[in-house]
Design an enzyme around this catalytic site. Sequence first.
Site, short mmCIF file in Angstrom:
data_model
loop_
_atom_site.label_atom_id
_atom_site.label_comp_id
_atom_site.label_asym_id
_atom_site.label_seq_id
_atom_site.Cartn_x
_atom_site.Cartn_y
_atom_site.Cartn_z
N GLY A 20 45.92 22.44 47.71
CA GLY A 20 45.55 23.33 49.19
C GLY A 20 46.48 24.38 49.61
N LYS A 43 50.75 36.22 47.02
CA LYS A 43 50.71 35.19 45.85
C LYS A 43 51.14 36.28 44.56
CE LYS A 43 48.63 31.51 43.64
NZ LYS A 43 48.00 30.32 43.90
N ASP A 60 42.56 33.16 45.25
CA ASP A 60 43.52 32.80 46.29
C ASP A 60 44.03 33.99 46.77
OD1 ASP A 60 43.32 29.94 45.35
OD2 ASP A 60 45.04 30.12 44.24
N GLY A 124 50.94 26.64 41.41
CA GLY A 124 50.96 25.33 40.99
C GLY A 124 51.98 24.30 41.88
#
Length: 248
Positions: A20, A43, A60, A124
């Site tokens: 999450g 990101k 994302d 990750g």
Amino acid sequence: MSQNPPLQSCFVAGTDTGVGKTHISAALLHWCALQGWASAGLKPVAAGTTLVNGKAVNDDVQALQAASSIDLSDAEVGPFQFEAACAPHIAAQLEGKTIEREHVMAATHALMARAEITVVEGVGGFCVPLNDTWDTADFAQELGLPVVLVVGMRLGCLSHALLTAEAVRARGLALAGWVGNVIDPDMPHLVANLATLRQEMQRRHQAPCLGSVPWMSQPTPALIAAHFDAAALHAVLAPGRPLKAMGS
């Protein structure tokens, strides 16, 4: 004329993939927007895209773009996006590309220069290869930002959280705090596990709990942000600045 102290950006790491990080990162951006701060989600490397109206998009990246309080392009939020949903260096290889450290750092600093506060989300877990000689832990270390650790609350989370916290500290980074995010709605002994994490993260690393987020079937940034510890989060992101009451 007095000037507010600068805001503190952060690096969001996870105890594993699927815990999450993006939900928590988007909620952090939402919380910052409520404070009136110009915030940006980033990101730098994202793997896994789908075609939407003929355009490849990463969920994302889209979530962080929507939660940012300044207008950002898809490419600014996610400068390196790959089609395959797998380890990023493998996804890049499948497209005949290499994730170059210099390019990632340049894109990161370019976006950080546009915002008062930037929430940088990793990939990750904390240590994931990006190329043959550089990984996400190296990236976090080079940025030098305080780390917010997202702990996926499920069986095994205690070891995952404590080992990741040790890895963060071993890189010389500040572990600013952690967020417990329930990803198993049927996790046994949830309250006891949260209590253990509060005790051990504080005892070992002086890292406070920044929030405890229950399982949600449809999590949104606003719903998640309501479960943050506002005072603890404020101490991490804006030490020395006044805290604006939520909803005011």
